[in-house]
Design a protein around this motif. Structure first.
Motif, PDB file in Angstrom:
ATOM      1  N   ARG A  10       0.855  -1.209   0.000  1.00  0.00           N
ATOM      2  CA  ARG A  10       0.000   0.000   0.000  1.00  0.00           C
ATOM      3  C   ARG A  10       0.876   1.239   0.000  1.00  0.00           C
ATOM      4  O   ARG A  10       1.810   1.327   0.788  1.00  0.00           O
ATOM      5  CB  ARG A  10      -0.860  -0.014   1.261  1.00  0.00           C
ATOM      6  CG  ARG A  10      -1.782   1.160   1.428  1.00  0.00           C
ATOM      7  CD  ARG A  10      -3.019   1.056   0.609  1.00  0.00           C
ATOM      8  NE  ARG A  10      -3.872  -0.085   0.964  1.00  0.00           N
ATOM      9  CZ  ARG A  10      -4.946  -0.432   0.249  1.00  0.00           C
ATOM     10  NH1 ARG A  10      -5.264   0.242  -0.833  1.00  0.00           N
ATOM     11  NH2 ARG A  10      -5.686  -1.459   0.614  1.00  0.00           N
ATOM     12  N   TYR A  80      -2.762 -10.854  -2.711  1.00  0.00           N
ATOM     13  CA  TYR A  80      -3.291  -9.927  -1.700  1.00  0.00           C
ATOM     14  C   TYR A  80      -4.436 -10.553  -0.904  1.00  0.00           C
ATOM     15  O   TYR A  80      -4.364 -10.706   0.309  1.00  0.00           O
ATOM     16  CB  TYR A  80      -3.761  -8.639  -2.376  1.00  0.00           C
ATOM     17  CG  TYR A  80      -4.374  -7.622  -1.453  1.00  0.00           C
ATOM     18  CD1 TYR A  80      -5.761  -7.457  -1.400  1.00  0.00           C
ATOM     19  CD2 TYR A  80      -3.592  -6.828  -0.612  1.00  0.00           C
ATOM     20  CE1 TYR A  80      -6.338  -6.531  -0.544  1.00  0.00           C
ATOM     21  CE2 TYR A  80      -4.163  -5.889   0.240  1.00  0.00           C
ATOM     22  CZ  TYR A  80      -5.531  -5.747   0.268  1.00  0.00           C
ATOM     23  OH  TYR A  80      -6.108  -4.829   1.123  1.00  0.00           O
ATOM     24  N   ASP A 134       6.354  -4.987   5.473  1.00  0.00           N
ATOM     25  CA  ASP A 134       5.162  -5.748   5.839  1.00  0.00           C
ATOM     26  C   ASP A 134       4.966  -7.103   5.180  1.00  0.00           C
ATOM     27  O   ASP A 134       5.713  -7.514   4.289  1.00  0.00           O
ATOM     28  CB  ASP A 134       3.913  -4.884   5.669  1.00  0.00           C
ATOM     29  CG  ASP A 134       3.056  -4.998   6.932  1.00  0.00           C
ATOM     30  OD1 ASP A 134       1.993  -4.381   6.977  1.00  0.00           O
ATOM     31  OD2 ASP A 134       3.451  -5.722   7.866  1.00  0.00           O
ATOM     32  N   HIS A 158       4.887  -4.673  10.142  1.00  0.00           N
ATOM     33  CA  HIS A 158       3.961  -3.779  10.854  1.00  0.00           C
ATOM     34  C   HIS A 158       2.961  -4.549  11.718  1.00  0.00           C
ATOM     35  O   HIS A 158       2.323  -3.955  12.578  1.00  0.00           O
ATOM     36  CB  HIS A 158       3.203  -2.907   9.855  1.00  0.00           C
ATOM     37  CG  HIS A 158       4.090  -1.912   9.186  1.00  0.00           C
ATOM     38  ND1 HIS A 158       4.047  -0.572   9.461  1.00  0.00           N
ATOM     39  CD2 HIS A 158       5.070  -2.062   8.255  1.00  0.00           C
ATOM     40  CE1 HIS A 158       4.963   0.077   8.742  1.00  0.00           C
ATOM     41  NE2 HIS A 158       5.589  -0.816   7.997  1.00  0.00           N
ATOM     42  N   ARG A 304     -10.746  -4.688   2.979  1.00  0.00           N
ATOM     43  CA  ARG A 304     -10.582  -6.029   2.396  1.00  0.00           C
ATOM     44  C   ARG A 304     -11.942  -6.689   2.197  1.00  0.00           C
ATOM     45  O   ARG A 304     -12.157  -7.851   2.523  1.00  0.00           O
ATOM     46  CB  ARG A 304      -9.672  -6.862   3.299  1.00  0.00           C
ATOM     47  CG  ARG A 304      -8.355  -6.152   3.564  1.00  0.00           C
ATOM     48  CD  ARG A 304      -7.517  -6.784   4.645  1.00  0.00           C
ATOM     49  NE  ARG A 304      -6.411  -5.914   5.020  1.00  0.00           N
ATOM     50  CZ  ARG A 304      -5.661  -6.082   6.096  1.00  0.00           C
ATOM     51  NH1 ARG A 304      -5.858  -7.122   6.886  1.00  0.00           N
ATOM     52  NH2 ARG A 304      -4.690  -5.236   6.369  1.00  0.00           N
ATOM     53  N   ASP A 365      -2.817  -6.660  17.704  1.00  0.00           N
ATOM     54  CA  ASP A 365      -2.544  -5.551  16.794  1.00  0.00           C
ATOM     55  C   ASP A 365      -1.052  -5.257  16.799  1.00  0.00           C
ATOM     56  O   ASP A 365      -0.444  -5.191  17.869  1.00  0.00           O
ATOM     57  CB  ASP A 365      -3.315  -4.297  17.253  1.00  0.00           C
ATOM     58  CG  ASP A 365      -3.753  -3.430  16.087  1.00  0.00           C
ATOM     59  OD1 ASP A 365      -4.703  -2.630  16.253  1.00  0.00           O
ATOM     60  OD2 ASP A 365      -3.151  -3.546  15.007  1.00  0.00           O
ATOM     61  N   MET A 367       0.643  -2.525  16.242  1.00  0.00           N
ATOM     62  CA  MET A 367       0.910  -1.330  17.043  1.00  0.00           C
ATOM     63  C   MET A 367      -0.412  -0.666  17.427  1.00  0.00           C
ATOM     64  O   MET A 367      -0.781  -0.679  18.571  1.00  0.00           O
ATOM     65  CB  MET A 367       1.795  -0.349  16.277  1.00  0.00           C
ATOM     66  CG  MET A 367       2.113   0.949  17.002  1.00  0.00           C
ATOM     67  SD  MET A 367       2.788   0.709  18.649  1.00  0.00           S
ATOM     68  CE  MET A 367       4.403   0.035  18.263  1.00  0.00           C
TER      69      MET A 367
HETATM   70  O1  LIG Z   1      -3.526  -2.091   3.054  1.00  0.00           O
HETATM   71  P1  LIG Z   1      -4.805  -2.612   3.623  1.00  0.00           P
HETATM   72  O2  LIG Z   1      -5.048  -4.065   3.315  1.00  0.00           O
HETATM   73  O3  LIG Z   1      -5.983  -1.730   3.330  1.00  0.00           O
HETATM   74  O4  LIG Z   1      -4.638  -2.557   5.242  1.00  0.00           O
HETATM   75  C1  LIG Z   1      -4.264  -1.325   5.867  1.00  0.00           C
HETATM   76  C2  LIG Z   1      -2.948  -1.553   6.623  1.00  0.00           C
HETATM   77  O5  LIG Z   1      -3.257  -2.407   7.732  1.00  0.00           O
HETATM   78  C3  LIG Z   1      -2.141  -2.894   8.495  1.00  0.00           C
HETATM   79  O6  LIG Z   1      -1.536  -1.855   9.260  1.00  0.00           O
HETATM   80  C4  LIG Z   1      -0.505  -2.231  10.196  1.00  0.00           C
HETATM   81  O7  LIG Z   1       0.411  -1.157  10.254  1.00  0.00           O
HETATM   82  C5  LIG Z   1       0.174  -0.135  11.225  1.00  0.00           C
HETATM   83  C6  LIG Z   1       1.331   0.863  11.157  1.00  0.00           C
HETATM   84  O8  LIG Z   1       2.553   0.214  11.471  1.00  0.00           O
HETATM   85  C7  LIG Z   1       0.085  -0.731  12.609  1.00  0.00           C
HETATM   86  O9  LIG Z   1      -0.129   0.311  13.583  1.00  0.00           O
HETATM   87  C8  LIG Z   1      -1.114  -1.682  12.624  1.00  0.00           C
HETATM   88  O10 LIG Z   1      -1.178  -2.321  13.917  1.00  0.00           O
HETATM   89  C9  LIG Z   1      -0.974  -2.755  11.553  1.00  0.00           C
HETATM   90  O11 LIG Z   1      -2.253  -3.391  11.451  1.00  0.00           O
HETATM   91  C10 LIG Z   1      -1.148  -3.577   7.559  1.00  0.00           C
HETATM   92  O12 LIG Z   1      -0.075  -4.065   8.288  1.00  0.00           O
HETATM   93  C11 LIG Z   1      -0.697  -2.621   6.483  1.00  0.00           C
HETATM   94  O13 LIG Z   1       0.192  -3.305   5.595  1.00  0.00           O
HETATM   95  C12 LIG Z   1      -1.911  -2.176   5.701  1.00  0.00           C
HETATM   96  O14 LIG Z   1      -1.540  -1.213   4.720  1.00  0.00           O
END
Ligand SMILES: O=P(O)(O)OC[C@H]1O[C@H](O[C@H]2O[C@H](CO)[C@@H](O)[C@H](O)[C@H]2O)[C@H](O)[C@@H](O)[C@@H]1O
Ligand SMILES: O=c1ccn([C@@H]2O[C@H](COP(=O)(O)OP(=O)(O)O)[C@@H](O)[C@H]2O)c(=O)[nH]1
Length: 459
Positions: A10, A80, A134, A158, A304, A365, A367
Motif C-alpha cells: 500500500r 493480496y 510488511d 507492521h 478487504r 494488533d 501497534m
Molecule cells: O492495506 P490494507 O489491506 O488496506 O490494510 C491497511 C494496513 O493495515 C495494516 O496496518 C498495520 O500497520 C500499522 C502501522 O505500522 C500498525 O499500527 C497496525 O497495527 C498494523 O495493522 C497492515 O499491516 C498494512 O500493511 C496495511 O496497509
C-alpha cells in the motif's frame, strides 16, 4: 547517505481522496516527507495487463518520487486477498481458525513478489538503501538477490509476529523463515515480536549468534531489532485544534453533554469490535444509571471487503448495533452510533479531541496508531481517557492507559466506568506521562533509528 527506496504493498498517493485507512501508509508518508526518496508499490488498481512491460505509474510530489504498478485480478486474488489476507494476516493475528491455505495462493504470492522485484530492480541506483515493509513482501529480498542486488535491504513488519506454535501451523513456514533471512536487517514493532521470530528460526535451523542482535542462518547474516512505529504528535495536535469544517460544526452540539466514547479502525476481525460491543452492553447492564448520559461512536470503514471473513464481521456489527440500540435506546437516546464509513484522517483528529474516552481493544494488533493519535489530539489540560487492549503493540509503551483484556467484557465495562469517573488531575497525569513517550518515540525517531542501524551494516 544514499537515496532511500521504500517498498510497500500500500502506498499513499498524493491524491488524498484515494487513500484508504491504514497505519502503514500514514507512517511511511510521514517518514518519506521528512527524508524524501522513491516509494514503490501497488497503485491500488486492478488491470488486465496486455504486455509484460506495462509501464509503471510514476508521479513526483515534492521530495517523494512514486513508482507504482497495478495488479491483474488473478495476482490481486492470490497474492493480496488469499495468501496475504487469508493466510498470513489471520495466522499472525492468532486466528488460525480463519486461515484458508491453498498452495496456488502461495505460488501466486511468490510470483507477485518476483514480479515486483523485476519491476523495481531497473530503478535501483548504486548507493540506494532499500526499506521493504510488511507481510505482503516477506520473500521480496530473496527475489531481489536473484538480480544480484547488493544494496542494503531492510525489512519492517507492521503486524505481530506470532509465537512459534502458531507460525508452525502454516505449511510453508520454514520457507518463509528462510526467505526472511535474505534481509540485512529485520525490524519488528515490539521486542516480543522480534523474540518470536528468533525463537521460531532457532527451533527450525542452526542459528549462530554473532553478537546480540546479529545472527547467521541458512547461509545469511541478519540483524534483528524492535522499532515501535510512532506518530508526529505536534502535527496531530495542530490538526486537532484547528476549526471543524462547517458541516461538522453541529457535531459539538450532537455530542452534547453526554460522555462520549470513540472507537475508530478499519473493519477488521483483529480489532475486536464485536467483543467491544458486548463489553459496552455489559457496561449498560452493570451501570444502568449511566444510560442516557453516554454515547459510543464506532467508526469502522470497510477493509478487504472481498475477503469472506471481513464480510461476515460487517453483517455481525450491523445486527449487533440494531440489537443493542433496540434493547437500550429510548425516544431521546441512542446508545451506539455505528458508522461504516471512512473519515478523512485530518477530521478524525478533531473528533478525537471532542471525546472523553477512546475505546481501543484489538484482540491482537501490531501497534495501533489510532491509540497514539488519540492521545496526541487531546487538550493536555482536560484530556480524554485511553482504554487500550494489552494485546496491542502500543500497550508496551502506553502503560498509563487503562489496559484491558479485550476478551473480558466485564473488565472492559469496569474500565469504561473508571474512565467516566476519573478525576481531571488523574487524567492529566496519565496523559502527560504518555505524551512524554510519544514525544520521544516519534515517527521520525522510528525512521532514523531503523535507517541508522541499516546504514551501519554497510560500514
Ligand atoms: O492495506 P490494507 O489491506 O488496506 O490494510 C491497511 C494496513 O493495515 C495494516 O496496518 C498495520 O500497520 C500499522 C502501522 O505500522 C500498525 O499500527 C497496525 O497495527 C498494523 O495493522 C497492515 O499491516 C498494512 O500493511 C496495511 O496497509
Ligand atoms: O476512517 C478512518 C479510519 C482510520 N484512519 C487512519 O488509519 C490509520 C489506522 O492505523 P492503525 O495503525 O491504527 O491500524 P491499521 O489500520 O494500520 O491496522 C490511522 O492513522 C487512522 O487515523 C483514517 O484515516 N480514517
Amino acid at each position: 547517505m544514499g537515496r532511500l527506496v521504500v517498498v510497500s504493498n500500500r502506498i499513499a498517493l498524493p491524491d488524498h481522496s484515494k487513500n484508504g485507512a491504514g497505519g502503514l501508509a500514514v507512517g511511511l508518508l510521514d517518514a518519506l516527507q521528512e527524508q524524501g526518496g522513491l516509494w514503490f508499490g501497488w497503485n491500488g488498481e486492478i488491470r488486465e495487463i496486455t504486455g509484460e512491460d506495462e509501464p509503471l505509474y510514476t508521479e513526483q510530489d515534492k521530495n517523494i518520487t512514486y513508482a507504482a504498478c497495478s495488479l491483474t485480478q488473478n495476482d490481486y486474488d492470490l497474492y493480496y486477498s488469499q495468501f496475504s489476507n487469508t493466510v498470513i494476516w489471520p495466522a499472525f493475528h492468532y486466528r488460525l481458525d480463519l486461515v484458508e491455505y491453498q498452495r496456488e495462493a502461495w505460488e501466486g504470492y511468490l510470483r507477485v513478489n518476483q514480479m515486483l522485484a523485476e519491476k523495481l530492480y531497473p530503478l535501483l541506483q548504486h548507493n540506494d538503501v532499500i526499506w521493504v515493509h510488511d507481510y505482503h513482501l516477506l520473500p521480496f529480498a530473496a527475489a531481489l538477490r536473484l538480480h544480484q542486488v547488493k544494496q542494503p535491504l531492510g525489512f519492517f513488519l507492521h503486524i505481530p509476529f506470532p509465537a512459534p506454535e502458531v507460525l508452525m501451523a502454516l505449511p510453508d513456514y520454514q520457507e518463509i523463515l528462510r526467505l526472511m533471512t535474505a534481509y540485512d536487517l529485520l525490524g519488528f514493532q515490539t521486542e516480543r515480536d522480534a523474540q518470536a521470530f528468533l525463537s521460531a528460526i532457532t527451533q527450525e535451523t542452526d542459528v549462530v549468534t554473532v553478537e546480540k542482535g546479529i545472527y547467521q542462518a541458512y547461509g545469511n547474516t541478519f540483524h534483528l531489532h524492535d522499532y515501535p512505529i510512532g506518530v508526529d504528535p505536534d502535527s496531530i495536535s495542530k490538526l486537532a485544534q484547528g476549526p471543524l469544517p462547517p458541516k461538522m460544526q453541529a457535531i459539538r452540539k450532537e455530542l452534547g453533554d453526554a460522555k462520549n466514547i470513540i472507537a475508530c479502525e478499519r473493519l477488521d476481525y483483529s480489532k475486536g469490535i464485536p467483543e467491544r460491543f458486548l463489553a459496552y452492553e455489559s457496561f449498560l447492564e452493570k451501570y444502568p444509571e449511566q444510560r442516557g448520559n453516554i454515547r459510543y461512536t464506532q467508526i469502522a470503514p470497510t477493509s478487504r471487503g472481498e475477503v469472506q471473513a471481513y464480510q461476515a464481521i460487517r453483517h455481525q456489527l450491523e445486527t449487533e448495533t440494531g440489537r443493542i440500540n433496540g434493547k437500550y435506546g429510548t425516544m431521546s437516546w441512542t446508545p451506539l452510533y455505528y458508522l461504516n464509513q471512512h473519515f478523512d484522517r485530518r477530521l478524525l483528529m478533531k473528533i478525537f479531541r471532542l471525546t472523553d474516552i477512546a475505546l481501543i481493544t484489538p484482540l491482537r494488533d501490531g501497534m495501533n496508531l489510532v491509540a497514539k493519535e488519540y492521545l496526541a489530539a487531546q487538550d493536555p489540560a482536560d484530556p480524554g481517557v485511553l482504554i487500550l487492549s494489552k494485546f496491542a503493540g502500543a500497550a508496551c509503551e502506553l502503560t498509563e492507559a487503562l489496559l484491558v483484556n479485550p476478551y473480558d467484557r466485564d473488565e472492559v465495562a469496569r474500565a469504561i466506568y473508571q474512565a467516566i469517573t476519573m478525576s481531571q488531575s488523574e487524567r492529566v497525569d496519565r496523559h502527560a506521562k504518555m505524551m512524554a513517550i510519544l514525544q520521544h518515540q516519534t515517527i521520525t525517531r522510528w525512521r532514523e533509528t531503523f535507517l541508522d542501524d541499516l546504514y551501519q551494516i554497510l560500514e
